[in-house]
Write a protein that holds these residues in place. Structure first.
Motif, PDB file in Angstrom:
ATOM      1  N   PHE A  45      37.740  49.437 -55.597  1.00 47.58           N
ATOM      2  CA  PHE A  45      38.926  49.498 -56.440  1.00 47.58           C
ATOM      3  C   PHE A  45      38.777  50.660 -57.420  1.00 47.58           C
ATOM      4  O   PHE A  45      37.679  50.957 -57.884  1.00 47.58           O
ATOM      5  N   ALA A  46      39.879  51.300 -57.739  1.00 45.43           N
ATOM      6  CA  ALA A  46      39.883  52.393 -58.709  1.00 45.43           C
ATOM      7  C   ALA A  46      41.063  52.211 -59.652  1.00 45.43           C
ATOM      8  O   ALA A  46      42.073  51.590 -59.297  1.00 45.43           O
ATOM      9  N   ILE A  47      40.930  52.741 -60.857  1.00 45.65           N
ATOM     10  CA  ILE A  47      41.992  52.606 -61.845  1.00 45.65           C
ATOM     11  C   ILE A  47      43.240  53.358 -61.403  1.00 45.65           C
ATOM     12  O   ILE A  47      43.181  54.520 -60.996  1.00 45.65           O
TER      13      ILE A  47
ATOM     14  N   TYR B  52      43.154  48.023 -61.830  1.00 42.96           N
ATOM     15  CA  TYR B  52      42.474  48.442 -60.606  1.00 42.96           C
ATOM     16  C   TYR B  52      43.399  48.266 -59.400  1.00 42.96           C
ATOM     17  O   TYR B  52      44.097  47.261 -59.280  1.00 42.96           O
TER      18      TYR B  52
ATOM     19  N   TYR C 153      36.155  49.771 -69.416  1.00 40.95           N
ATOM     20  CA  TYR C 153      35.976  49.354 -68.034  1.00 40.95           C
ATOM     21  C   TYR C 153      35.693  50.584 -67.177  1.00 40.95           C
ATOM     22  O   TYR C 153      36.244  51.665 -67.411  1.00 40.95           O
TER      23      TYR C 153
ATOM     24  N   HIS D  78      35.798  52.788 -61.459  1.00 38.67           N
ATOM     25  CA  HIS D  78      35.710  52.233 -60.115  1.00 38.67           C
ATOM     26  C   HIS D  78      35.005  50.889 -60.176  1.00 38.67           C
ATOM     27  O   HIS D  78      34.111  50.677 -60.989  1.00 38.67           O
ATOM     28  N   SER D  79      35.426  49.975 -59.306  1.00 36.56           N
ATOM     29  CA  SER D  79      34.837  48.637 -59.265  1.00 36.56           C
ATOM     30  C   SER D  79      34.721  48.173 -57.816  1.00 36.56           C
ATOM     31  O   SER D  79      35.579  48.472 -56.989  1.00 36.56           O
TER      32      SER D  79
ATOM     33  N   GLU E 137      36.277  44.717 -67.263  1.00 36.15           N
ATOM     34  CA  GLU E 137      36.453  44.893 -65.828  1.00 36.15           C
ATOM     35  C   GLU E 137      37.135  43.641 -65.271  1.00 36.15           C
ATOM     36  O   GLU E 137      37.872  43.718 -64.293  1.00 36.15           O
TER      37      GLU E 137
END
Length: 393
Positions: A338-340, A331, A357, A360-361, A385
């Motif tokens: 957050f994005a991969i 991320y 996972y 996006h987080s 994640e």
């Protein structure tokens, strides 16, 4: 540590210590180098062995180490490691991160896989396979152990571990960054005339994401079974399926060959194992003939295995209670979350559609973790994640 008695890969004779940095064949006198407690027992490398021993005998240990760190397997297609980078790696090994060590070794895309393996779906499939048939083994050996991802998890759960790999540098990285001094490592070719550990049965024998590379699969499998002994079991995951094109450079095999090689096995679709981990359920084995289109097979076999799969909810698939979890390093900060950010186009092509996972987080950098399968954050941990990285990752 498992106190394996080692054999010469060329003669099958016992090897005995010959000073601090070598082993000697008790009958022929042939010598083999040992650096950082890792014997180098590769066949067909006579010139390299001689030069390394000469350096060790002359108290030029770092020079000998650099020579072995440059050695690669026969599948390697990348450029050779830069000698200056290797010298820096050896000089600064006590302070460098794992990522920097892999970079200096010049592993390229292989390095991308190693430093991010803690969340890749094929690694999770292997953990799921182990947990589904877990029976608390006392000792385990892994063939083609790489830098020791699985051995780290086993060791932290009280299992005595040993690993073998054809690339010395991978074992050396495992020793210094991932597993530590408590494991026994041996560098050798699976196709050697004699396996160096052939007379040392253990409870569990593992081979993950590597069996398809091996030329003499029946011969290697016979050695794996011998190492497991009469009471142990085998867990072999991510064997590429020749019926479905993929990313592997190895020699994939068919479902019919799986059935022939493993008549006593439970056979899984690798993707099913990954799904079972995320869904906290027991994975479902299938007949090999029903898996003709899966990407990869996984199998368990042997008299010592748990005969029916159990639900994958805790144990080896979740980090220990004292683990310090961090947001998956794939991320990257983006807008308010957050994005991969994939390490390469190839990595994205291979794993993006299988990743457990979310892409996006909103998660913080770290979360509290007590290792409980009913914890509020457990779903995010199962999906990876959040991950449990080595101290010097």
């Amino acid at each position: 540590m498992i106190p394996f008695d080692l054999l010469s890969p060329e003669t099958g004779h016992r090897l005995k210590p010959d000073g601090a940095h070598a082993l000697r064949d008790v009958e022929t006198g042939q010598r083999w180098p040992v650096i950082d407690g890792i014997p180098y027992l590769r066949t067909g490398r006579e010139r390299l062995v001689g030069i390394v021993l000469e350096a060790l005998d002359s108290d030029r240990a770092d020079e000998a180490l650099i020579l072995l760190l440059a050695d690669q397997d026969d599948w390697w297609t990348g450029p050779p490691a830069d000698p200056d980078d290797l010298r820096r790696l050896v000089a600064e090994r006590e302070t460098l991160t794992l990522r920097r060590a892999v970079e200096l070794l010049g592993w390229g895309r292989v390095g991308d896989y190693f430093v991010n393996r803690w969340s890749d779906p094929t690694y999770l499939a292997g953990l799921s396979l182990l947990e589904a048939h877990w029976n608390a083994p006392a000792c385990a050996f892994e063939l083609a152990c790489g830098i020791g991802h699985y051995l780290r998890e086993l060791q932290r759960r009280g299992v005595k571990v040993a690993g073998g790999d054809v690339v010395f540098a991978k074992l050396w990285v495992a020793r210094h960054w991932v597993v530590g001094a408590g494991a026994q490592f041996v560098c050798f070719d699976a196709s050697s005339p004699y396996w160096p550990i052939a007379d040392a049965p253990v409870d569990l024998v593992i081979c993950n994401d590597a069996f398809y590379f091996l030329d003499d699969k029946p011969g290697v499998l016979a050695c794996l079974r011998k190492t497991a002994g009469e009471d142990g079991w085998l867990a072999i995951s991510h064997i590429h399926n020749s019926g479905r094109p993929g990313f592997s450079a190895g020699k994939a095999i068919s479902s019919a060959e799986i059935e022939e090689l493993f008549p006593d096995a439970l056979v899984y679709d690798d993707a099913e194992l990954t799904r079972a981990l995320v869904e906290a359920r027991a994975p479902q084995p299938q007949e090999p003939g029903h898996l003709k289109t899966c990407e990869a097979f996984s199998v368990v076999a042997g008299p010592g295995m748990r005969p029916a799969p159990r639900a994958v909810i805790d144990g080896i698939t979740l980090p220990p209670a004292d683990a310090q979890l961090h947001l998956n390093p794939l991320y990257a900060a983006q807008d308010e979350g957050f994005a991969i950010r994939w390490p390469s186009e190839r990595y994205e092509a291979e794993y993006a559609t299988q990743a457990t996972y979310p892409l996006h987080s909103q998660g913080p950098e770290a979360i509290a973790w007590e290792g409980k399968p009913d914890a509020p954050e457990v779903e995010r941990v199962r999906r990876r994640e959040y991950v449990d990285l080595p101290e010097r990752w």
